[in-house]
Each structure stands twice: as structure tokens, then as C-alpha cells.
Design a protein around this motif. Structure first.
Motif, PDB file in Angstrom:
ATOM      1  N   LEU A  15       8.625  26.330 121.648  1.00  0.00           N
ATOM      2  CA  LEU A  15       7.529  25.852 121.548  1.00  0.00           C
ATOM      3  C   LEU A  15       6.922  25.553 123.287  1.00  0.00           C
ATOM      4  N   ALA A  16       7.715  24.969 123.928  1.00  0.00           N
ATOM      5  CA  ALA A  16       7.524  24.912 125.444  1.00  0.00           C
ATOM      6  C   ALA A  16       6.774  25.877 125.948  1.00  0.00           C
ATOM      7  N   GLY A  17       7.564  27.277 125.664  1.00  0.00           N
ATOM      8  CA  GLY A  17       7.175  28.441 126.331  1.00  0.00           C
ATOM      9  C   GLY A  17       5.922  28.959 125.756  1.00  0.00           C
ATOM     10  N   LEU A  18       5.525  28.553 124.634  1.00  0.00           N
ATOM     11  CA  LEU A  18       4.057  28.852 124.066  1.00  0.00           C
ATOM     12  C   LEU A  18       3.095  28.236 124.496  1.00  0.00           C
ATOM     13  N   PHE A  19       3.425  26.687 124.944  1.00  0.00           N
ATOM     14  CA  PHE A  19       2.342  25.904 125.535  1.00  0.00           C
ATOM     15  C   PHE A  19       2.227  26.454 127.115  1.00  0.00           C
ATOM     16  N   ALA A  20       3.362  26.777 127.751  1.00  0.00           N
ATOM     17  CA  ALA A  20       3.135  27.058 129.023  1.00  0.00           C
ATOM     18  C   ALA A  20       2.775  28.684 129.424  1.00  0.00           C
ATOM     19  N   SER A  21       2.874  29.471 128.393  1.00  0.00           N
ATOM     20  CA  SER A  21       2.184  30.619 128.309  1.00  0.00           C
ATOM     21  C   SER A  21       0.541  30.401 128.169  1.00  0.00           C
ATOM     22  N   GLY A  22       0.250  29.471 127.444  1.00  0.00           N
ATOM     23  CA  GLY A  22      -1.168  29.135 127.388  1.00  0.00           C
ATOM     24  C   GLY A  22      -1.898  28.617 128.697  1.00  0.00           C
ATOM     25  N   PHE A  23      -1.037  27.761 129.303  1.00  0.00           N
ATOM     26  CA  PHE A  23      -1.190  27.362 130.520  1.00  0.00           C
ATOM     27  C   PHE A  23      -1.327  28.447 131.774  1.00  0.00           C
ATOM     28  N   ALA A  24      -0.637  29.328 131.686  1.00  0.00           N
ATOM     29  CA  ALA A  24      -0.341  30.247 132.615  1.00  0.00           C
ATOM     30  C   ALA A  24      -1.568  31.342 132.326  1.00  0.00           C
ATOM     31  N   TRP A  25      -2.036  31.638 131.259  1.00  0.00           N
ATOM     32  CA  TRP A  25      -3.165  32.543 130.851  1.00  0.00           C
ATOM     33  C   TRP A  25      -4.343  32.092 131.301  1.00  0.00           C
ATOM     34  N   VAL A  26      -4.675  30.596 131.425  1.00  0.00           N
ATOM     35  CA  VAL A  26      -5.843  29.947 131.768  1.00  0.00           C
ATOM     36  C   VAL A  26      -5.963  29.719 133.252  1.00  0.00           C
ATOM     37  N   PHE A  27      -4.806  29.305 133.576  1.00  0.00           N
ATOM     38  CA  PHE A  27      -4.868  29.074 135.063  1.00  0.00           C
ATOM     39  C   PHE A  27      -4.303  30.076 136.110  1.00  0.00           C
ATOM     40  N   GLY A  28      -3.283  30.734 135.582  1.00  0.00           N
ATOM     41  CA  GLY A  28      -2.330  31.600 136.405  1.00  0.00           C
ATOM     42  C   GLY A  28      -2.909  32.952 136.470  1.00  0.00           C
ATOM     43  N   GLU A  29      -3.186  33.586 135.609  1.00  0.00           N
ATOM     44  CA  GLU A  29      -3.617  34.997 135.280  1.00  0.00           C
ATOM     45  C   GLU A  29      -4.949  35.600 136.227  1.00  0.00           C
ATOM     46  N   PRO A  30      -5.903  34.485 136.190  1.00  0.00           N
ATOM     47  CA  PRO A  30      -7.096  34.841 137.212  1.00  0.00           C
ATOM     48  C   PRO A  30      -6.659  34.760 138.632  1.00  0.00           C
ATOM     49  N   GLN A  31      -5.513  34.211 139.064  1.00  0.00           N
ATOM     50  CA  GLN A  31      -5.314  34.273 140.501  1.00  0.00           C
ATOM     51  C   GLN A  31      -4.288  35.722 140.530  1.00  0.00           C
ATOM     52  N   VAL A  32      -3.800  36.006 139.485  1.00  0.00           N
ATOM     53  CA  VAL A  32      -2.881  37.184 139.598  1.00  0.00           C
ATOM     54  C   VAL A  32      -3.864  38.308 139.727  1.00  0.00           C
ATOM     55  N   ASP A  33      -4.990  38.611 138.838  1.00  0.00           N
ATOM     56  CA  ASP A  33      -5.890  39.441 138.758  1.00  0.00           C
ATOM     57  C   ASP A  33      -6.628  39.360 140.376  1.00  0.00           C
TER      58      ASP A  33
END
Length: 256
Positions: A15-33
Motif C-alpha cells: 500500500l505504501a508503495g502505491l501511495f509513493a508511486s503516485g507521489f513520484a508520478w506527480v512530483f518526480g517524473e516531470p523533473q526526470v523528464d
């Protein structure tokens, strides 16, 4: 009982991994791009020489200056790959968390299961993420020196290991001194001892800055905040949700 705690820990870790992946998709992936776009725009330029000794682990500063065909496409990395990686990591972390909880419950004062889980989460997040990243903050991909990945990985994980060992020693020292100094004063001694060791270690370990001078400071800052945020979501979910589950499990025999 340990088996039940372990199962709950792994499920809550998922469950924590699902929450963290959602956070990463919203806030982290744009910076990776943005970092990948920067690397691609400089692909034809010579890579800058590193300005200092090796940096932390490959997971933080991996560069991709050699343009080879990716085994996994970027869209898959940012979607299914992200979720899969975070869920697997969360399940493993949740299992370890549960085992540590099973050992610690009842050994660090008269804390309730919820309080014990919360304390473990705070200590784990500080010792594994916050303190090591003060010395070696996370950097987005495509901006590091690929020739120093091995050394950077060794320095970074070495600092994490030292932080964990020092934290365990500090907690043991505080427990031993609690009877003579009182719990509050003993905790202060433990915290002070941990900080002294880590400050000295950070002064000894090499400092690195292999970020290109023209790389966006805003992207770098947002990426580092997102990196800490991802792990904060993981640890917070484990501390809160596992604490609730463990308290219900441990109180059930007493009610019966």
C-alpha cells in the motif's frame, strides 16, 4: 505472532508503495523528464570533467551519456515500471519494518504498538534518507559522471550503513543510561552521540559536485524535494498504518 506481523508489514508496504508511486508520478517524473531533455540537448557536446571526488550511489546520480537503445521505453518506466518498482520496494521495506517492530516492541520503554511503529518510522526515515542525503543529495538521471558509478554507490551506501549502525548504538546507549540519567537525558546523550559521529563521517567522506553548471537549479531542487517526499510517504504510511494494524493484532489476545 511474528508471522502475522510480517504479513501485515508486507501488505502495508505494498500500500505504501502505491501511495509513493503516485507521489513520484506527480512530483518526480516531470523533473526526470526535464533532466532527460537537458541530457539530450547536450548529447553532442563533450561531457564536463568531474569537479571533485566521486558522488553517491548510482540510484541518485546515474548518467546516460551513452545513447544506446533503452531495454524499457520511457513511457513504461514512468508508469508500469514505476509502480512495480515502488510496490516491490515497499513490500520488502514493510517486511523489514515488521521484523524490527517485533524486536523493538516492549524493549524501548512502555510505548504502545502505534507509538513504537511511529518511532521506528521516524528513526528509519532520518537514518536512511535524511541524514545521508545531507552529504549526498539525490540528483536526477543524466547529470552524473558514468565513470564513477561504482565509487559513488560505495560511498552512498557506506554512509547509510554507518548511519544505521550509529543509530542502533545510540539507541542502545540511551537505554543503558536511562536508569541512571532518566529517559529524557539519556535520549539527549544518544542523539548527541549519533550527531557527532555522523558529522565527523561527513567531514571525512569526499564531497562531489558533478552537476553541469548550466543545469536548471529549479529542476534540481524540485527533484531532491520529490525524492525525499517519496520516501516520506513510504515511511509515514508504514508508521501510521502498520501501527494501527499491530495494535489491533496485539490487543486481540488480551480481549479474548
Amino acid at each position: 505472532m511474528v508471522r502475522s506481523l510480517l504479513i501485515r508489514g508486507m501488505l502495508i508496504g505494498i500500500l505504501a508503495g502505491l501511495f509513493a508511486s503516485g507521489f513520484a508520478w506527480v512530483f518526480g517524473e516531470p523533473q526526470v523528464d526535464a533532466a532527460i531533455a537537458f541530457e539530450e540537448s547536450h548529447a553532442s557536446e563533450p561531457a564536463p570533467a568531474p569537479t571533485a571526488a566521486p558522488a553517491p550511489g548510482a540510484a541518485q546520480t546515474t548518467a546516460a551519456h551513452e545513447h544506446e537503445e533503452e531495454p524499457v521505453s520511457r513511457p513504461v518506466q514512468a508508469s508500469y515500471g514505476l509502480v512495480t518498482g515502488m510496490v516491490v520496494y515497499g513490500a520488502a521495506l514493510g517486511g523489514i519494518f515488521a521484523l524490527i517492530f517485533a524486536f523493538a516492541q516492549g524493549r524501548i520503554g512502555s510505548l504502545s504498538p502505534r507509538a513504537t511503529a511511529g518511532l521506528i518510522a521516524v528513526i528509519g526515515f532520518a537514518a536512511i534518507m535524511v541524514v545521508p542525503q545531507i552529504k549526498y543529495p539525490a540528483n536526477p538521471p543524466a547529470v552524473g559522471n558514468p565513470d564513477t558509478i561504482g565509487l559513488r554507490t560505495a560511498f552512498y551506501f557506506g554512509l547509510i550503513l554507518l548511519s544505521l549502525v550509529t543509530m542502533a548504538a545510540a539507541l542502545g546507549t540511551a537505554n543503558r543510561l536511562a536508569a541512571s540519567l532518566g529517559r529524557w537525558n539519556a535520549n539527549l546523550v544518544g542523539v548527541a552521540a549519533y550527531l557527532v559521529v555522523m558529522v565527523v563521517a561527513m567531514q571525512i567522506l569526499p564531497t562531489v559536485n558533478d552537476i553541469p553548471a548550466d543545469f536548471s537549479a529549479t529542476v534540481l531542487w524540485k527533484f531532491r524535494i520529490a525524492s525525499l517526499g517519496i520516501h516520506a510517504v513510504l515511511w509515514a504510511t508504514l508508521g501510521i498504518a502498520f501501527g494501527i494494524a499491530a495494535q489491533k493484532l496485539l490487543q486481540a489476545p488480551a480481549r479474548r
